[in-house]
Motif scaffolding. Structure first.
Motif, PDB file in Angstrom:
ATOM      1  N   ALA A 158       0.830  -1.209   0.000  1.00 54.49           N
ATOM      2  CA  ALA A 158       0.000   0.000   0.000  1.00 54.49           C
ATOM      3  C   ALA A 158       0.863   1.258   0.000  1.00 54.49           C
ATOM      4  O   ALA A 158       0.724   2.130  -0.873  1.00 54.49           O
ATOM      5  CB  ALA A 158      -0.942  -0.008   1.204  1.00 54.49           C
ATOM      6  N   TYR A 159       1.768   1.375   0.979  1.00 53.43           N
ATOM      7  CA  TYR A 159       2.538   2.607   1.112  1.00 53.43           C
ATOM      8  C   TYR A 159       3.620   2.728   0.032  1.00 53.43           C
ATOM      9  O   TYR A 159       3.798   3.804  -0.557  1.00 53.43           O
ATOM     10  CB  TYR A 159       3.139   2.702   2.510  1.00 53.43           C
ATOM     11  CG  TYR A 159       2.082   2.702   3.583  1.00 53.43           C
ATOM     12  CD1 TYR A 159       1.109   3.701   3.631  1.00 53.43           C
ATOM     13  CD2 TYR A 159       2.005   1.682   4.528  1.00 53.43           C
ATOM     14  CE1 TYR A 159       0.115   3.696   4.594  1.00 53.43           C
ATOM     15  CE2 TYR A 159       1.011   1.662   5.498  1.00 53.43           C
ATOM     16  CZ  TYR A 159       0.067   2.670   5.524  1.00 53.43           C
ATOM     17  OH  TYR A 159      -0.926   2.655   6.474  1.00 53.43           O
ATOM     18  N   CYS A 160       4.325   1.637  -0.242  1.00 53.51           N
ATOM     19  CA  CYS A 160       5.341   1.685  -1.287  1.00 53.51           C
ATOM     20  C   CYS A 160       4.698   1.846  -2.670  1.00 53.51           C
ATOM     21  O   CYS A 160       5.242   2.526  -3.537  1.00 53.51           O
ATOM     22  CB  CYS A 160       6.207   0.430  -1.246  1.00 53.51           C
ATOM     23  SG  CYS A 160       7.226   0.274   0.243  1.00 53.51           S
ATOM     24  N   ALA A 208      -4.261   1.409   3.104  1.00 52.73           N
ATOM     25  CA  ALA A 208      -3.432   2.398   3.796  1.00 52.73           C
ATOM     26  C   ALA A 208      -4.155   3.099   4.940  1.00 52.73           C
ATOM     27  O   ALA A 208      -3.505   3.753   5.762  1.00 52.73           O
ATOM     28  CB  ALA A 208      -2.925   3.439   2.792  1.00 52.73           C
ATOM     29  N   MET A 209      -5.465   2.979   5.009  1.00 50.21           N
ATOM     30  CA  MET A 209      -6.218   3.626   6.088  1.00 50.21           C
ATOM     31  C   MET A 209      -5.775   3.121   7.456  1.00 50.21           C
ATOM     32  O   MET A 209      -5.400   1.966   7.608  1.00 50.21           O
ATOM     33  CB  MET A 209      -7.723   3.343   5.923  1.00 50.21           C
ATOM     34  CG  MET A 209      -8.387   4.023   4.749  1.00 50.21           C
ATOM     35  SD  MET A 209     -10.103   3.464   4.546  1.00 50.21           S
ATOM     36  CE  MET A 209     -10.804   3.883   6.143  1.00 50.21           C
ATOM     37  N   ASP A 210      -5.828   4.004   8.454  1.00 48.55           N
ATOM     38  CA  ASP A 210      -5.616   3.629   9.862  1.00 48.55           C
ATOM     39  C   ASP A 210      -4.268   2.967  10.102  1.00 48.55           C
ATOM     40  O   ASP A 210      -4.145   2.039  10.900  1.00 48.55           O
ATOM     41  CB  ASP A 210      -6.740   2.698  10.344  1.00 48.55           C
ATOM     42  CG  ASP A 210      -8.124   3.312  10.206  1.00 48.55           C
ATOM     43  OD1 ASP A 210      -8.223   4.543  10.275  1.00 48.55           O
ATOM     44  OD2 ASP A 210      -9.089   2.550  10.031  1.00 48.55           O
ATOM     45  N   GLY A 211      -3.239   3.468   9.428  1.00 52.14           N
ATOM     46  CA  GLY A 211      -1.924   2.847   9.550  1.00 52.14           C
ATOM     47  C   GLY A 211      -1.409   2.774  10.969  1.00 52.14           C
ATOM     48  O   GLY A 211      -0.800   1.775  11.366  1.00 52.14           O
ATOM     49  N   GLY A 221       0.277  13.668   3.348  1.00 53.86           N
ATOM     50  CA  GLY A 221      -1.013  13.969   3.936  1.00 53.86           C
ATOM     51  C   GLY A 221      -2.216  13.883   3.033  1.00 53.86           C
ATOM     52  O   GLY A 221      -3.354  13.847   3.506  1.00 53.86           O
ATOM     53  N   SER A 222      -2.026  13.825   1.719  1.00 44.97           N
ATOM     54  CA  SER A 222      -3.168  13.926   0.807  1.00 44.97           C
ATOM     55  C   SER A 222      -4.099  12.728   0.873  1.00 44.97           C
ATOM     56  O   SER A 222      -5.294  12.852   0.607  1.00 44.97           O
ATOM     57  CB  SER A 222      -2.672  14.106  -0.631  1.00 44.97           C
ATOM     58  OG  SER A 222      -1.870  13.002  -1.035  1.00 44.97           O
ATOM     59  N   LEU A 223      -3.554  11.562   1.233  1.00 44.12           N
ATOM     60  CA  LEU A 223      -4.375  10.347   1.298  1.00 44.12           C
ATOM     61  C   LEU A 223      -4.513   9.802   2.717  1.00 44.12           C
ATOM     62  O   LEU A 223      -5.044   8.710   2.908  1.00 44.12           O
ATOM     63  CB  LEU A 223      -3.791   9.258   0.396  1.00 44.12           C
ATOM     64  CG  LEU A 223      -3.962   9.441  -1.113  1.00 44.12           C
ATOM     65  CD1 LEU A 223      -3.213   8.349  -1.861  1.00 44.12           C
ATOM     66  CD2 LEU A 223      -5.431   9.445  -1.509  1.00 44.12           C
ATOM     67  N   VAL A 224      -4.026  10.537   3.713  1.00 47.48           N
ATOM     68  CA  VAL A 224      -4.023  10.008   5.077  1.00 47.48           C
ATOM     69  C   VAL A 224      -5.442   9.963   5.648  1.00 47.48           C
ATOM     70  O   VAL A 224      -6.161  10.959   5.642  1.00 47.48           O
ATOM     71  CB  VAL A 224      -3.111  10.855   6.000  1.00 47.48           C
ATOM     72  CG1 VAL A 224      -3.214  10.374   7.443  1.00 47.48           C
ATOM     73  CG2 VAL A 224      -1.669  10.777   5.518  1.00 47.48           C
TER      74      VAL A 224
END
Length: 439
Positions: free
Chosen positions: A291-293, A359-362, A401-404
């Motif tokens: 997800a993050y990579c 990626a939500m709620d990492g 921050g755009s997708l956090v």
């Protein structure tokens, strides 16, 4: 025309529909968090049990926040379709196990009353890691718990106790390490603080079995619903799309009766830990890495990220060289075969599983997905380059921050901006190992 009890006969002949009298089924399960995963997993297994002739296991779904699922399912009499995709084919069947959906903030009394009825034997949960109202140290945050399921359950317990009714099985179906033990501990913390007269009743009469859940269930899009409507001839606002694979491992420790889920593929075991640990550290750990990579490289879907040779190698390294050595596997577990099967599942393009959803709620997921593995290796002086790469990608995700979408997003983003990535690592590792191990 919308899917409902009155329109079932309009479906194509190849679409399986409930073979049992839904109206004759008592509600034996109350489930908090009736999202897509529950509908493709626990409710799906329960529907198989009802189709096999079992009785008394209809489900009352409870939404703790949004009314969206109630608006999807209640006009459809609780009916919805599950479409399994993979290998270039798809099959669809209608699930009838859900009888109603209650929105708890709008009608808390209806939720309490359902749980307090003699027909109810199981209360289950798919509320994500953040739904258990834990504080930074893992203990119950009473202020957060006030708006969760705890007050509803304790009031229902009081009514059951007053009526002389038996206890309940409370069953977490979330990706929470030691989910049964955690639920038991947190419930006791609530009762000790708020309803101490119920503490002994709960301890003596209720159980919280551990579970491991596994099925990839992407969020359903409007395009998915439109395509399904063209196939079915009916509009299904509650439609769920998933993979063919499903696994459910349950500790055989129930307070009362239960469906025979094991007749339909679930595994009843005495020790869930090896399956849970493998799933959290291998599947979920690799999923979060991708997800993050993957987002950092501009990908949108899991199958795109795993097709990147470097990310595929990194995910496999995380699973086999970093996570697998930390797992005390059960006799029937082949971790190498498990890793290979996960790569194949990730690569399925039909699922269209969005990286942003994973990626939500990492902040709630990373401790059990990466940091437990990292702590094990740190104690032995080993290295975890895959987890380190994943953690750095998560830090970049926070900084952008755009997708956090994270309950600690603002706090952690401020830490990155003001004190640097080491401060976030210190916050997340909580002193279990040096922060420089993963930064």
């Amino acid at each position: 025309m919308r899917l409902s009890s009155d329109t079932l006969a309009e479906l194509p002949a190849e679409v399986a529909v409930p073979a049992y009298d839904r109206e004759a089924q008592a509600i034996g399960i109350v489930h908090f968090g009736i999202g897509a995963f529950h509908r493709a997993h626990q409710a799906w297994y329960t529907d198989l049990a009802l189709n096999a002739g079992e009785h008394g296991w209809a489900i009352c779904g409870v939404s703790l926040r949004s009314a969206s699922v109630a608006e999807q399912l209640n006009p459809q009499d609780g009916l919805y379709s599950v479409t399994e995709r993979g290998g270039g084919t798809s099959t669809t069947r209608v699930v009838g196990a859900v009888r109603e959906v209650i929105v708890a903030p709008k009608d808390p009394e209806a939720v309490i009353a359902r749980i307090a009825l003699p027909d109810c034997h199981i209360v289950s949960f798919t509320i994500t890691e953040k739904g258990y109202a834990r504080g930074n140290d893992g203990s119950l945050d009473i202020s957060l718990a006030e708006g969760s399921f705890y007050p509803l359950l304790s009031e229902a317990f009081a009514r059951r106790q007053a009526q002389g009714l038996p206890g309940l099985t409370l069953m977490s179906c979330d990706n929470l390490a030691e989910n049964g033990q955690q639920l038991d501990r947190l419930m006791r913390e609530w009762l000790k603080a708020k309803d101490p007269q119920l503490f002994d009743w709960f301890a003596l009469n209720c159980t919280c079995p551990q579970t491991m859940i596994d099925r990839i269930v992407p969020a359903t899009t409007d395009e998915d619903r439109a395509a399904l409507e063209a196939t079915l001839g009916l509009r299904d606002e509650g439609a769920v799309l998933t993979e063919a694979f499903s696994q459910w491992v349950i500790e055989d420790r129930f307070a009362g009766p239960r469906p025979r889920w094991e007749d339909h593929g679930a595994q009843l075991v005495t020790n869930v830990a090896p399956y849970e640990t493998a799933k959290l550290r291998m599947l979920n750990g690799a999923h979060s890495l991708l997800a993050y990579c993957g987002l950092e490289r501009g990908f949108t879907f899991v199958h795109e990220a795993i097709a990147d040779a470097e990310l595929r190698q990194l995910a496999h390294r995380l699973m086999m060289q970093e996570a697998a050595p930390t797992i005390d596997a059960a006799p029937d577990q082949d971790l190498a075969a498990y890793a290979d099967s996960l790569i194949d599942r990730f690569a399925e393009p039909a699922l269209q599983h969005r990286l942003a959803q994973i990626a939500m709620d990492g902040s709630q997921k990373i401790p059990q997905r990466w940091l437990d593995t990292a702590a094990w290796h740190s104690r032995r002086g080993d290295d975890c380059p895959a987890i380190r790469a994943a953690f750095r990608a998560w830090l970049a995700h926070l900084a952008d921050g755009s997708l956090v979408n994270d309950p600690l997003g603002d706090e952690l983003r401020a830490l990155v901006a003001n004190k640097g990535p080491e401060a976030v690592a210190d916050r997340m590792t909580d002193g279990r190992f040096p922060s420089e191990f993963i930064v």
